[in-house]
Structures are given as C-alpha cells and as structure tokens.
Design a protein around this motif. Structure first.
Motif: not given
Length: 319
Positions: A42-50
């Motif tokens: 989840t973390k790398h998805l939640e850190e994406m712009e937008g």
C-alpha cells in the motif's frame, strides 16, 4: 469514460505503473490489494501524487465476489491485472494457480457487468500465445495464435495453462453476455520498479546477470517496458476502437537475442551467452504489437528497457 477506474492487482509491478499513469491523467482510482494492512502493498501507492484525493484502496480476494463488487462499484472502467504469478514448482497447481486465475477472471467480469462498468481491460500474457509448437513455421505468432495446452500439460507448465484458460474463460463470458472485454498479452515486463518487491520478470533478469543458464524457451517471446505495458492497458480502456487481444512486446525476439543484448550492455557481469538458439521455431518481428501501435503506443527500444531495468535493480541492491 467517467473518471473512476478500478485497478485489480494494483500493488504489483505493472499495476503500480497503471495506478501512477491513471492518477497523472486525472482519474480517480479504486486500487485492489491482497492485504490492506501490508505496507509493502500500500505505501508506494499512497505516496503517489494525487493519491490523497483520488486513490481508494480495497482489499480484494479473487474468489470472493463480494470483495470484487465493493471495489468496482461506481467505476466505468476496470483494468484487471490480479493473478497468481508463480513460475516455479508448486504443491497444488490447480488450486494455487489455475483456479484463482480462471475463476478470478470470471468473477471480476461478472461483478463489473453487474456494477454497470462499460469496459474491462484484462491482462492475459504471451503465455496464452506461446508455447505453441505446432504453429506454422513460416507464420509470425500473434493474436491469432493460442498456447498448446496438451504440450503444457505434458511439460507441467502450469502458468501458461492458467493464463490460457483464464483468457478463454474471459472471452466465453464476453461472448455469452455481450460485455465489452479487451485483452492485453504482455511479454517480459522490465523497467524501473515502483513496489518494494521484485516481480518474476525482473528476477529473471537478475538471474541472467548472475550467470543463470536457464533458457525460458517456453516463457519468452519478447519484452516490453513496464510503463509501456501499463500504458497499453490505459489506451485499450480509453480507445473505443480497441477490440480483441493485443500482443504487447517491443519486438518478437528469441531468448538468445535478449541474453546477447544484456551481455553486450553489461560485460562486467557474469552473463552466460547461449551457444545454440533455443527457439528456432519462433519467427522474429519488429512490429509484432502492431495493434497497440495503431492505438498510439510507442514502444521503448530494447536497450533502453534493459538499461532502466538494470539501473533499478542496482539501486535496490539486487545486483
């Protein structure tokens, strides 16, 4: 196409790129993961712009249609990538690989149709095209070619069996219901890793750099940049002209060609060059993915794909 798209298998190598590109294009994304409490998913998805305003995470099980229904609710499009991806030996291939792949595909299509989704773009594989040893020697393999299931059963190749049966089940559902389904058949997906975990294609490249002598003749037909594979799904979702299967490789190549490019680019590594061609029945082609090119996809050249992949592996300490 409204602005809400569900991406199943969103935490994987291709899925993460799909989510990133959709967010960059202004979409709201319903991203499914296996375990919502696992930061590796989840973390790398939640850190994406937008992501803060336009990303919603859903825990999904391919064999639990209710969990799929929750994720696809309110979406006009679904990009279905989730699939068990186990190339090596398993204890119960039917239960671990084939059943989730086939039933999962049908469950996603059923849930999507019931939710009023306009189109599903599903990830199949070149493993649903090859191995196909009885294919005419003078004809380039493409979207009209299917994997030989009897050959795969004889050799215990469970992954191609799963991908082929899953794709066929998807087409059967589309035929019976009139639902709008499009398939992408990617080759070996390589390039910069977004998730913390390595995928099977990048692990294969690690093996080559470390002197692996495996030949993968039943699993290789060409490669594509992971970002191009992701974009292929999005173009197929957005473009009403897209229909049927879409081979997704920058060129149809032999395994020996791939190994030679890696060896030439990285002489400092222990790459074992092959003495004999392991895929003599496969015709090479520069424009094997013409259908995707016609949708506007510009494929990254082979050397650049490999360079970006190796740099990503080096930055993560894999090589």
């Amino acid at each position: 196409m409204s602005t809400v798209v569900c991406v199943t298998g969103a935490s994987g190598a291709i899925g993460s790129w799909v989510v990133l590109l959709l967010l960059q294009r202004g979409y709201t994304v319903h991203a499914t993961v296996q375990d919502i409490k696992d930061e590796n998913e989840t973390k790398h998805l939640e850190e994406m712009e937008g992501a803060k305003s336009r990303l919603r995470l859903f825990e999904m099980d391919l064999l639990d249609i209710d969990s799929i229904a929750a994720a696809v609710k309110g979406c006009s499009g679904v990009i279905h990538l989730a699939c068990p991806n186990i190339i090596g030996q398993v204890k119960d291939p039917e239960k671990q690989i084939v059943e989730p792949a086939v039933k999962g595909t049908v469950n996603v299509l059923k849930a999507a149709k019931e939710a009023g989704v306009e189109r599903v773009v599903a990830t199949s594989s070149i493993s649903a095209i090859t191995p196909s040893p009885n294919w005419p020697a003078d004809k380039i393999k493409g979207e009209d070619c299917w994997t030989d299931l009897d050959y795969c059963k004889e050799k215990g190749l469970h992954y191609p069996i799963a991908k082929t049966l899953a794709e066929k089940a998807g087409w059967e559902f589309a035929k019976e219901t009139g639902f709008d389904v499009v398939m992408i058949n990617p080759g070996t997906a390589l390039g910069p890793l977004i998730p913390p975990r390595i995928n099977s294609s990048m692990a294969m490249l690690v093996g080559i750099l470390k002197g692996d002598k495996e030949t993968y003749e039943d699993f290789f037909m060409g490669m594509a940049h992971v970002k191009d594979v992701a974009m292929a799904h999005i173009l197929a979702l957005e473009n009403k002209k897209a229909a049927g299967r879409h081979l997704c490789v920058e060129a149809i190549r032999h395994w020996i060609d791939f190994v030679d490019i890696v060896a030439d680019l990285y002489p400092q590594y222990n790459v074992v060059r092959l003495e004999h061609d392991t895929q003599p029945g496969l015709l090479r082609a520069k424009n094997g993915a013409q259908k995707l090119m016609d949708l506007g996809l510009e494929f990254t050249p082979a050397e650049q794909i490999i360079k970006e992949a190796v740099e990503s592996l080096k930055s993560r300490g894999y090589v």
